[in-house]
Design a protein around this motif. Sequence first.
Motif, mmCIF file in Angstrom:
data_model
loop_
_atom_site.group_PDB
_atom_site.id
_atom_site.type_symbol
_atom_site.label_atom_id
_atom_site.label_comp_id
_atom_site.label_asym_id
_atom_site.label_seq_id
_atom_site.Cartn_x
_atom_site.Cartn_y
_atom_site.Cartn_z
ATOM 1 N N GLY A 167 0.810 -1.210 0.000
ATOM 2 C CA GLY A 167 0.000 0.000 0.000
ATOM 3 C C GLY A 167 0.842 1.257 0.000
ATOM 4 O O GLY A 167 0.575 2.211 -0.725
ATOM 5 N N ARG A 168 1.880 1.257 0.813
ATOM 6 C CA ARG A 168 2.775 2.419 0.872
ATOM 7 C C ARG A 168 3.493 2.594 -0.458
ATOM 8 O O ARG A 168 3.687 3.722 -0.922
ATOM 9 C CB ARG A 168 3.787 2.253 2.001
ATOM 10 C CG ARG A 168 4.655 3.494 2.219
ATOM 11 C CD ARG A 168 5.573 3.322 3.421
ATOM 12 N NE ARG A 168 6.389 4.497 3.655
ATOM 13 C CZ ARG A 168 6.015 5.528 4.410
ATOM 14 N NH1 ARG A 168 4.834 5.497 5.003
ATOM 15 N NH2 ARG A 168 6.813 6.571 4.591
ATOM 16 N N GLN A 169 3.875 1.504 -1.093
ATOM 17 C CA GLN A 169 4.552 1.589 -2.384
ATOM 18 C C GLN A 169 3.633 2.189 -3.445
ATOM 19 O O GLN A 169 4.050 3.023 -4.251
ATOM 20 C CB GLN A 169 5.015 0.197 -2.821
ATOM 21 C CG GLN A 169 5.847 0.187 -4.090
ATOM 22 C CD GLN A 169 6.242 -1.226 -4.457
ATOM 23 O OE1 GLN A 169 5.508 -1.928 -5.139
ATOM 24 N NE2 GLN A 169 7.396 -1.657 -3.990
ATOM 25 N N ARG A 170 2.374 1.781 -3.455
ATOM 26 C CA ARG A 170 1.409 2.301 -4.423
ATOM 27 C C ARG A 170 1.193 3.801 -4.215
ATOM 28 O O ARG A 170 1.151 4.572 -5.177
ATOM 29 C CB ARG A 170 0.091 1.534 -4.280
ATOM 30 C CG ARG A 170 -0.986 1.893 -5.291
ATOM 31 C CD ARG A 170 -2.169 0.940 -5.124
ATOM 32 N NE ARG A 170 -3.297 1.302 -5.948
ATOM 33 C CZ ARG A 170 -3.448 0.969 -7.226
ATOM 34 N NH1 ARG A 170 -2.513 0.242 -7.812
ATOM 35 N NH2 ARG A 170 -4.518 1.341 -7.908
ATOM 36 N N PHE A 171 1.072 4.224 -2.963
ATOM 37 C CA PHE A 171 0.894 5.642 -2.676
ATOM 38 C C PHE A 171 2.137 6.428 -3.086
ATOM 39 O O PHE A 171 2.034 7.520 -3.659
ATOM 40 C CB PHE A 171 0.608 5.833 -1.189
ATOM 41 C CG PHE A 171 0.112 7.214 -0.841
ATOM 42 C CD1 PHE A 171 -1.240 7.481 -0.802
ATOM 43 C CD2 PHE A 171 1.006 8.237 -0.545
ATOM 44 C CE1 PHE A 171 -1.708 8.748 -0.480
ATOM 45 C CE2 PHE A 171 0.556 9.507 -0.222
ATOM 46 C CZ PHE A 171 -0.809 9.770 -0.191
ATOM 47 N N ALA A 172 3.322 5.885 -2.802
ATOM 48 C CA ALA A 172 4.565 6.568 -3.161
ATOM 49 C C ALA A 172 4.685 6.736 -4.672
ATOM 50 O O ALA A 172 5.157 7.774 -5.154
ATOM 51 C CB ALA A 172 5.770 5.799 -2.614
ATOM 52 N N LEU A 173 4.258 5.737 -5.432
ATOM 53 C CA LEU A 173 4.330 5.846 -6.886
ATOM 54 C C LEU A 173 3.392 6.935 -7.394
ATOM 55 O O LEU A 173 3.772 7.746 -8.254
ATOM 56 C CB LEU A 173 3.988 4.505 -7.534
ATOM 57 C CG LEU A 173 3.942 4.500 -9.067
ATOM 58 C CD1 LEU A 173 5.237 5.041 -9.668
ATOM 59 C CD2 LEU A 173 3.659 3.088 -9.583
ATOM 60 N N GLU A 190 -6.724 3.462 11.929
ATOM 61 C CA GLU A 190 -5.581 4.006 11.207
ATOM 62 C C GLU A 190 -4.261 3.298 11.520
ATOM 63 O O GLU A 190 -3.330 3.343 10.705
ATOM 64 C CB GLU A 190 -5.430 5.500 11.496
ATOM 65 C CG GLU A 190 -5.059 5.847 12.921
ATOM 66 C CD GLU A 190 -4.944 7.346 13.138
ATOM 67 O OE1 GLU A 190 -5.113 8.094 12.151
ATOM 68 O OE2 GLU A 190 -4.681 7.765 14.280
ATOM 69 N N GLY A 191 -4.177 2.627 12.660
ATOM 70 C CA GLY A 191 -2.928 1.968 13.012
ATOM 71 C C GLY A 191 -2.784 0.549 12.506
ATOM 72 O O GLY A 191 -1.749 -0.098 12.719
ATOM 73 N N LEU A 192 -3.784 0.042 11.785
ATOM 74 C CA LEU A 192 -3.724 -1.337 11.295
ATOM 75 C C LEU A 192 -2.769 -1.454 10.107
ATOM 76 O O LEU A 192 -2.794 -0.638 9.198
ATOM 77 C CB LEU A 192 -5.123 -1.806 10.870
ATOM 78 C CG LEU A 192 -6.174 -1.904 11.987
ATOM 79 C CD1 LEU A 192 -7.528 -2.242 11.396
ATOM 80 C CD2 LEU A 192 -5.758 -2.959 13.005
ATOM 81 N N GLY A 193 -1.937 -2.485 10.130
ATOM 82 C CA GLY A 193 -1.057 -2.758 9.001
ATOM 83 C C GLY A 193 -1.732 -3.660 7.980
ATOM 84 O O GLY A 193 -2.813 -4.214 8.231
ATOM 85 N N GLY A 194 -1.100 -3.816 6.843
ATOM 86 C CA GLY A 194 -1.677 -4.653 5.791
ATOM 87 C C GLY A 194 -1.910 -6.081 6.242
ATOM 88 O O GLY A 194 -2.950 -6.687 5.923
#
Length: 213
Positions: free
Chosen positions: A94-100, A195-199
């Motif tokens: 998810g973080r990678q998709r947002f960063a892209l 909001e604190g839940l990880g994938g």
Amino acid sequence: AAGAPRPTPHLRCHPALSGPDADPAGQGWQLAEEAARRITRAGRNWLTEDLAPLVEDVFGIDVAVVATPVWFDGAAWSDRTAKIAVVGATDRPGRQRFALAHQVCHLLAEEENSLHVDASIEQVPPERARSETRANAFAEAFLMPGDVLRELTPKRWTAPAFAALALWLDLPARALTRRLHQLGLMPMADRRHFEGLGGADLAALLGASQAYA
């Protein structure tokens, strides 16, 4: 077709928005709408497809996903001959998709011959506040369109309902809860709860840990 010329990106922020007093978040939202329209005209869907090849095909941006230091989120380079987005390989898709998406905004909005290196897309240096605010606003509006979220928001948020939406969008819980709250679709109490839940946590809620892994 093989050997066909790559498309060249033409999207830019509207000239009326390029002045020093323009709202950078508004620029990001407008550019997200323009990018979505262009993808739709190409017969593609950015919410369900792998984002990297879609960005390459529609906008002519070369994407590299490479092993990088843990502090590195992404970078973008633009000149007259190339537009390149680099994101770090990570076990947090998810973080990678947002960063892209964040880097795509830099490449669609900025002038030629520019380099952006984002050690963290969430910790913005003061001298780059406008550019980074615009890129984050673009990523949020582009990856989490308001009309889609309104259609999918349940009458009451439960952990499985939130997990299903976050995994379908393939985005971090923190980004999704922030966007839902911004649109008035999630009360603050639910935002703080989820909001604190990880994938991996989200996948476990749906019995989808193996697929997530």
